[in-house]
Design a protein around this motif. Structure first.
Motif, PDB file in Angstrom:
ATOM      1  N   ARG A 152       0.827  -1.215   0.000  1.00 28.24           N
ATOM      2  CA  ARG A 152       0.000   0.000   0.000  1.00 28.24           C
ATOM      3  C   ARG A 152       0.857   1.259   0.000  1.00 28.24           C
ATOM      4  NH1 ARG A 152      -5.687  -0.487   1.866  1.00 28.24           N
ATOM      5  NH2 ARG A 152      -6.077  -2.719   1.788  1.00 28.24           N
ATOM      6  N   ALA A 209      -8.178   2.151  -5.551  1.00 25.34           N
ATOM      7  CA  ALA A 209      -8.961   1.509  -4.490  1.00 25.34           C
ATOM      8  C   ALA A 209     -10.222   0.870  -5.077  1.00 25.34           C
ATOM      9  CB  ALA A 209      -9.318   2.527  -3.409  1.00 25.34           C
ATOM     10  N   GLN A 252      -8.171   6.879  -5.390  1.00 21.31           N
ATOM     11  CA  GLN A 252      -9.527   6.336  -5.327  1.00 21.31           C
ATOM     12  C   GLN A 252      -9.790   5.357  -6.487  1.00 21.31           C
ATOM     13  OE1 GLN A 252      -8.828   9.668  -4.915  1.00 21.31           O
ATOM     14  NE2 GLN A 252      -9.094   9.495  -2.696  1.00 21.31           N
ATOM     15  N   TRP A 271      -2.816  -5.505  -2.115  1.00 22.03           N
ATOM     16  CA  TRP A 271      -2.831  -4.669  -3.319  1.00 22.03           C
ATOM     17  C   TRP A 271      -1.614  -4.929  -4.173  1.00 22.03           C
ATOM     18  CZ3 TRP A 271      -4.739   1.015  -2.593  1.00 22.03           C
ATOM     19  CH2 TRP A 271      -5.994   1.000  -1.993  1.00 22.03           C
ATOM     20  N   HIS A 290      -3.739  -4.053  -9.918  1.00 22.86           N
ATOM     21  CA  HIS A 290      -4.854  -3.138  -9.627  1.00 22.86           C
ATOM     22  C   HIS A 290      -4.588  -1.759 -10.230  1.00 22.86           C
ATOM     23  CE1 HIS A 290      -5.283  -6.037  -6.093  1.00 22.86           C
ATOM     24  NE2 HIS A 290      -6.327  -6.251  -6.868  1.00 22.86           N
TER      25      HIS A 290
END
Ligand code: AMP
Ligand code: FE
Ligand code: FE
Ligand code: ZN
Length: 284
Positions: free
Chosen positions: A99, A122, A119, A131, A135
């Motif tokens: 992260r 996320a 965001q 994570w 992603h």
């Protein structure tokens, strides 16, 4: 008997929920899969429940981020006790590093002309506890900058790519010790895949075998046929198991369909024996 000992769910950087992954594996005609999410055990209860429901065996696994020198090496671990405090603390430290590198990656991406927000990452990570760069790649694809994950990695996010940012990972010998102490059986993932061949020559693999390494994942799509054959011979010479798996990350996301690489039944039988003795040795 078809055995795929390397799969991921959306608890890390796969795209299918653990139960959906198991359902897909059953539909693909697999008898055994191992769920090996990156640096987390969080998907295992759901996957094992689904396995019992659907009549497919789910081996509890893990793919741990380790370092050999400064090079990233992935270590598969099977059958670890998932409540081992030392291993859990180390996995939490790795996930924290995953992260923490995100702001620096966002800065690099903005400088390179691909601005996205935390965001947006996320949103792509959803409920994932671990994570990863995939992603970030998904967020860039969602923005329309690229068509798929592979294109993002080729352009920006590979280990030597312009938007790459380092993160904490466990020194490989320490990871072997932690896994072994947790009653797990450690197997090197894609040992001669993208970046790790250079740092894992045969002499080093022999040392790692003395440090507790139990197997080599020879059968992986990152290896060509000659490499698979070399690793298979080497494993036999070193008394190591030979495993294989798809490294499936979800439907439509990668070129690795479930079962594209598998583990031979007799090697799986050996792994089961190792798991039983590892558990007995650590009193679990
Ligand atoms: P991370 O865990 O954040 O270091 O990202 C590594 C993950 O990204 C791996 O587990 C793969 O799922 C994926 N990955 C790494 N390199 C590539 C690549 N060259 N192409 C596609 N996916 C990759
Ligand atoms: Fe991954
Ligand atoms: Fe890996
Ligand atoms: Zn993997």
């Amino acid at each position: 008997m078809r055995i795929d000992l390397h799969t991921h769910s959306d608890v890390s950087d796969g795209t299918d929920a653990p139960a959906d992954l198991v359902a897909h594996a059953a539909a693909a005609g697999l008898d055994v899969i191992a769920l090996c999410d990156h640096d987390t055990f969080d998907g295992l209860p759901e996957a094992q429940d689904a396995g019992r429901r659907l009549g497919i065996e789910v081996v509890p696994g893990l793919e741990m981020s380790t370092l050999e020198g400064r090079t990233s090496v992935h270590l598969l671990a099977y059958g670890c006790r998932t409540d081992d405090p030392a291993l859990l603390a180390e996995l939490a430290r790795i996930r924290e590093g995953r992260r923490r590198r995100m702001p620096e990656m966002l800065t690099k991406l903005a400088v390179l002309g691909y601005p996205i927000t935390a965001q947006e990452i996320a949103a792509q990570a959803g409920d994932a506890t671990s994570w990863g760069r995939p992603h970030v790649a998904d967020a860039l694809v969602a923005r329309g900058y690229f068509v798929n994950r592979d294109e993002v990695f080729a352009t920006l996010l590979a280990d030597d790519g312009p938007a790459y940012v380092d993160r904490y990972a466990t020194p490989l010998p320490d990871a072997l010790a932690l896994v072994t102490a947790a009653g797990g059986v450690p197997v090197l993932a894609h040992p001669w895949g993208r970046t790790s061949r250079r740092v894992l020559p045969p002499a080093r693999l022999a040392e790692l075998a003395r440090l507790g390494l139990a197997g080599l994942e020879a059968h992986h799509t990152d290896h060509d046929a000659a490499t698979e054959a070399e690793l298979t011979h080497l494993a036999a010479a070193l008394g190591l198991l030979v495993t294989g798996g798809s490294d499936h990350h979800g439907v439509g996301k990668t070129h690795n369909p479930l079962g594209v690489r598998t583990t031979a039944p007799e090697q799986y039988e050996q792994l089961r024996l190792r798991l039983a003795s590892a558990r007995a040795a650590t009193g679990a």
